[in-house]
Design an enzyme around this catalytic site. Structure first.
Site, short mmCIF file in Angstrom:
data_model
loop_
_atom_site.label_atom_id
_atom_site.label_comp_id
_atom_site.label_asym_id
_atom_site.label_seq_id
_atom_site.Cartn_x
_atom_site.Cartn_y
_atom_site.Cartn_z
N LYS A 97 29.78 -17.47 -1.53
CA LYS A 97 30.25 -16.11 -1.89
C LYS A 97 29.08 -15.14 -1.90
O LYS A 97 29.20 -14.00 -1.44
CB LYS A 97 30.95 -16.13 -3.25
CG LYS A 97 32.24 -16.94 -3.27
CD LYS A 97 33.30 -16.36 -2.35
CE LYS A 97 34.58 -17.17 -2.32
NZ LYS A 97 35.54 -16.73 -1.30
N TYR A 155 29.76 -23.78 -3.21
CA TYR A 155 30.90 -22.86 -3.11
C TYR A 155 30.47 -21.47 -3.56
O TYR A 155 30.70 -20.47 -2.87
CB TYR A 155 32.06 -23.36 -3.99
CG TYR A 155 32.99 -22.26 -4.44
CD1 TYR A 155 33.91 -21.70 -3.55
CD2 TYR A 155 32.92 -21.74 -5.74
CE1 TYR A 155 34.73 -20.65 -3.95
CE2 TYR A 155 33.73 -20.70 -6.14
CZ TYR A 155 34.63 -20.16 -5.25
OH TYR A 155 35.43 -19.11 -5.64
N SER A 205 33.74 -13.75 -6.08
CA SER A 205 33.96 -14.44 -7.34
C SER A 205 32.87 -14.11 -8.36
O SER A 205 31.72 -13.87 -7.98
CB SER A 205 33.97 -15.94 -7.07
OG SER A 205 33.88 -16.66 -8.27
#
Ligand code: UD1
Length: 338
Positions: A155, A151, A126
């Site tokens: 990544k 979150y 992302s």
């Protein structure tokens, strides 16, 4: 037919990717526990593709279950790994869930791939890894440790994990795709985003507001240093994004030498929240009542992609514009209400 394991293949981006793989004559095998999806997605894929996709309902952190899938399905050409939790706010209140699921599933997957001699992996990353970039459009060489949420940090960690594993096993062919903001739906109206509860993301909130399910959209801040004061994002049609996965997989499959590469997948254009609202109203002929609220904690002011690497090396380019994405999102919302 070449088999491709698609973890999280019943999710928003996963389901659209499965459709593109099937259209390209590949056989995707969906591995998904449906925690954030529904069986209806599988029926939607079947309605578009004309045949049902293969499906295993399992949690990707379950090593034994994943091993069984690889064993039962026989030789697979590669894996596209989507399965992960993705709600930024929830990751702040439940960080362990995010570290466990997002990192744990990748560790288990890499172990099982190694046991079965599978070398090609496309990983779902992302633009969140950039945080607020110093330079725009942001290129892949910008610092990648600025993620502001747990979150986002999963990544960053997963990308690092893949690079470390590639050093340990240089025969791997890894392609990491950093998505910008995926929106829209399949033009058929058979598959799209299925937000659980109140949507956190902009476009599902817009479509639900237009449909009368929500009273008004709150625009999170109009005092940013942008033309109209609202945040700028790079909104990419999910079908374009799905096609990028097919390109990435082909790139890995056909690459002679081992690779571990990262690509931005966006349109290269920034649109503000207010532009999205106005364009939605214009394209679909419906009103989206909104109020201006305070800034949302953790939001970056603006981010949009430098896509020259993916254009040149993957031979991929976004083809669908914001208007098309917002029209398709509205078609999907109406389909959901039938
Ligand atoms: C975030 C993540 C991204 C992740 C995506 C999916 C960051 C920086 N980005 O994107 O990596 O893939 O979620 O979950 O962590 N907005 C409103 N009102 C709303 C909802 C949103 O004004 O009700 C605004 C936001 O303030 C933002 C824009 O719309 O400016 C887009 O928000 P959203 O759709 O939630 O995506 P991101 O936060 O950009």
């Amino acid at each position: 037919m070449k088999k491709v394991i698609v973890t999280g293949g019943a999710g928003f981006i996963g389901s659209h990717t499965v459709v593109e793989l099937m259209a390209a004559g590949l056989e995707p095998i969906i591995v998904d526990d449906l925690r954030n999806s529904q069986e209806r997605v599988l029926h939607g894929i079947e309605a578009i593709a004309g045949r049902a996709p293969r499906f295993h309902r399992i949690d990707c952190t379950d090593r034994e279950a994943l091993r069984r899938v690889f064993r039962e399905e026989g030789p697979v050409q590669g894996v596209i790994h989507f399965a992960a939790d993705k709600a930024v706010g929830e990751s702040v209140t439940h960080p362990l869930k995010y570290y466990h699921n997002n990192i744990g599933s990748l560790v288990v997957l890499l172990e099982v791939m190694a046991q079965h001699g599978v070398k090609d992996l496309v990983f779902s990353s992302s633009c969140t890894v950039y945080g607020q970039p110093a330079q725009l459009p942001v290129s892949e060489s910008a610092p990648d440790a600025n993620a502001s949420s747990p979150y986002g940090f999963t990544k960053v960690v997963c990308e690092r994990l893949l690079r470390d594993q590639h050093v340990a096993d240089p025969t791997l062919r890894v392609v990491m795709l950093r998505y910008f903001n995926p929106i829209g739906a399949h033009p058929s109206g058979y598959i799209g985003e299925l937000p659980l509860g109140v949507p956190n993301n902009l476009v599902p909130f817009v479509t639900q507001t237009a449909a009368g399910i929500r009273g008004a959209l709150t625009v999170h801040g109009d005092d940013y240093d942008t033309a109209d004061g609202s945040c700028l994002r790079d909104y990419i049609h999910v079908v374009d994004l799905a096609r990028a996965h097919l390109r990435a997989l082909t790139y890995a499959n056909t690459h002679e030498a081992p690779i571990c590469e990262v690509f931005n997948i966006g349109t290269g254009k920034g649109n503000s929240v207010l532009e999205v609202v106005r364009t939605f109203e214009e394209v679909n002929g419906v009103k989206v009542p909104y109020v201006i609220g305070p800034r949302r904690p953790g939001d970056v002011e603006q981010v949009f992609a430098d896509t020259s690497r993916s254009n040149k090396i993957l031979g991929w380019k976004a083809e669908l514009d914001l208007r098309t994405a917002l029209r398709d999102a509205w078609t999907w919302q109406q389909h959901l209400m039938q």
